[in-house]
Design an enzyme around this catalytic site. Sequence first.
Site, PDB file in Angstrom:
ATOM      1  N   CYS A 235       0.888  -1.181  -0.018  1.00 52.43           N
ATOM      2  CA  CYS A 235       0.117   0.220  -0.007  1.00 52.43           C
ATOM      3  C   CYS A 235       0.989   1.157  -0.118  1.00 52.43           C
ATOM      4  CB  CYS A 235      -0.959  -0.100   1.273  1.00 52.43           C
ATOM      5  SG  CYS A 235      -0.224  -0.131   2.934  1.00 52.43           S
ATOM      6  N   GLN A 236       0.678   2.003   1.006  1.00 55.10           N
ATOM      7  CA  GLN A 236       1.640   3.264   1.055  1.00 55.10           C
ATOM      8  C   GLN A 236       2.666   3.056   2.058  1.00 55.10           C
ATOM      9  OE1 GLN A 236       2.088   6.153  -0.472  1.00 55.10           O
ATOM     10  NE2 GLN A 236       3.224   7.276   1.240  1.00 55.10           N
ATOM     11  N   THR A 237       2.245   2.190   3.337  1.00 54.46           N
ATOM     12  CA  THR A 237       3.521   1.851   4.234  1.00 54.46           C
ATOM     13  C   THR A 237       3.407   0.462   4.500  1.00 54.46           C
ATOM     14  OG1 THR A 237       1.697   2.684   5.957  1.00 54.46           O
ATOM     15  CG2 THR A 237       3.291   4.651   4.940  1.00 54.46           C
ATOM     16  N   HIS A 238       2.576  -0.484   4.023  1.00 58.21           N
ATOM     17  CA  HIS A 238       2.520  -1.540   4.259  1.00 58.21           C
ATOM     18  C   HIS A 238       1.832  -1.730   5.827  1.00 58.21           C
ATOM     19  CE1 HIS A 238       2.290  -5.717   4.707  1.00 58.21           C
ATOM     20  NE2 HIS A 238       3.556  -6.183   5.241  1.00 58.21           N
ATOM     21  N   HIS A 239       0.843  -0.977   5.787  1.00 55.87           N
ATOM     22  CA  HIS A 239      -0.102  -1.277   6.806  1.00 55.87           C
ATOM     23  C   HIS A 239      -1.427  -1.540   6.404  1.00 55.87           C
ATOM     24  CE1 HIS A 239      -3.442   1.480   8.662  1.00 55.87           C
ATOM     25  NE2 HIS A 239      -3.490   0.335   9.307  1.00 55.87           N
ATOM     26  N   ARG A 240      -2.201  -1.113   5.506  1.00 58.32           N
ATOM     27  CA  ARG A 240      -3.401  -1.537   4.658  1.00 58.32           C
ATOM     28  C   ARG A 240      -2.870  -2.716   4.145  1.00 58.32           C
ATOM     29  NH1 ARG A 240      -4.856   3.674   1.376  1.00 58.32           N
ATOM     30  NH2 ARG A 240      -2.604   3.959   1.351  1.00 58.32           N
ATOM     31  N   SER A 241      -1.748  -3.101   3.687  1.00 54.83           N
ATOM     32  CA  SER A 241      -1.431  -4.567   2.843  1.00 54.83           C
ATOM     33  C   SER A 241      -1.035  -5.512   3.900  1.00 54.83           C
ATOM     34  CB  SER A 241      -0.375  -4.303   1.866  1.00 54.83           C
ATOM     35  OG  SER A 241       0.926  -3.702   2.433  1.00 54.83           O
TER      36      SER A 241
END
Length: 276
Positions: A235-241
């Site tokens: 994602c943007q920071t590998h939080h949503r992902s």
Amino acid sequence: MSSEANLLPLIVEPEQLAEQLDAPSLLIIDVPLKAESHEQGHVPGAVLLDHKRLLRGTGEVPNEVPDEEALSALFSSLGLTRDTHVVAYDDEGGGWAGRLLWTLELIGHTRYSYLNGGIHAWRAAGLPESTESSAPTPSDYQAEMLHPEVAIDRIELAERLGEKGFAIWDARTRAEYDGEKGDNKRLGHIPGAVNLDWTDAMDKERDLRIRDYAELVTELEALGLTPDMEVVTHCQTHHRSGFTWLVGKALGFEKMRAYAGSWKEWGNRDDTPVEK
């Protein structure tokens, strides 16, 4: 080792967890977006984890994985041992909980579960909550990157673009994917990546649990992602992902990987290919 916690599946329902709250091997970790959520009420016995500790926090890519020393300190402070079965959850549908479980997978600690729907599902089931903070009993946990293959770096990712059997699942919003919004030097997506917003994998009618598996598999297959493929999510920071990585695992995708640098790294460089 209590055999009870061994029975917990990867995705555990609130009622299943409620029956095992006393299992001595269980470590329940609440990793909410907002700490106030934990104070307002949490699964009894759950320890609070500040999600920032899952990120390196410094350098050009602060969302990268912390080093082994930092991870050893983190998991020792949480009381993790080799026999512990971790159940992670959060207050937002599985982003930070997924990032935590991905980190555990990275260090080879594969005894873990996700509380489906997190605190929302727990509350909706009418199960007891606690507002007392639980202090973990510290341990001496030595973290090593035993499963480095669950992560992928920018260099390998760039080299493998377009390879057969290799796919990229961008978990950001459609507007970010299309390059219409974002907070980066360059906007758009990694060439060949397909987009399914992380929230589209949550069931809004069922307290943010993972959506019906058959429906999700069908949707992912329509995008060109099949369980036999090696799938990298970001994602943007590998939080949503963190959540989409977990969803892939739950759906039987055996080669789920994640790009921790995510768009924060890719979109802020001049030498990475970008599509709109």
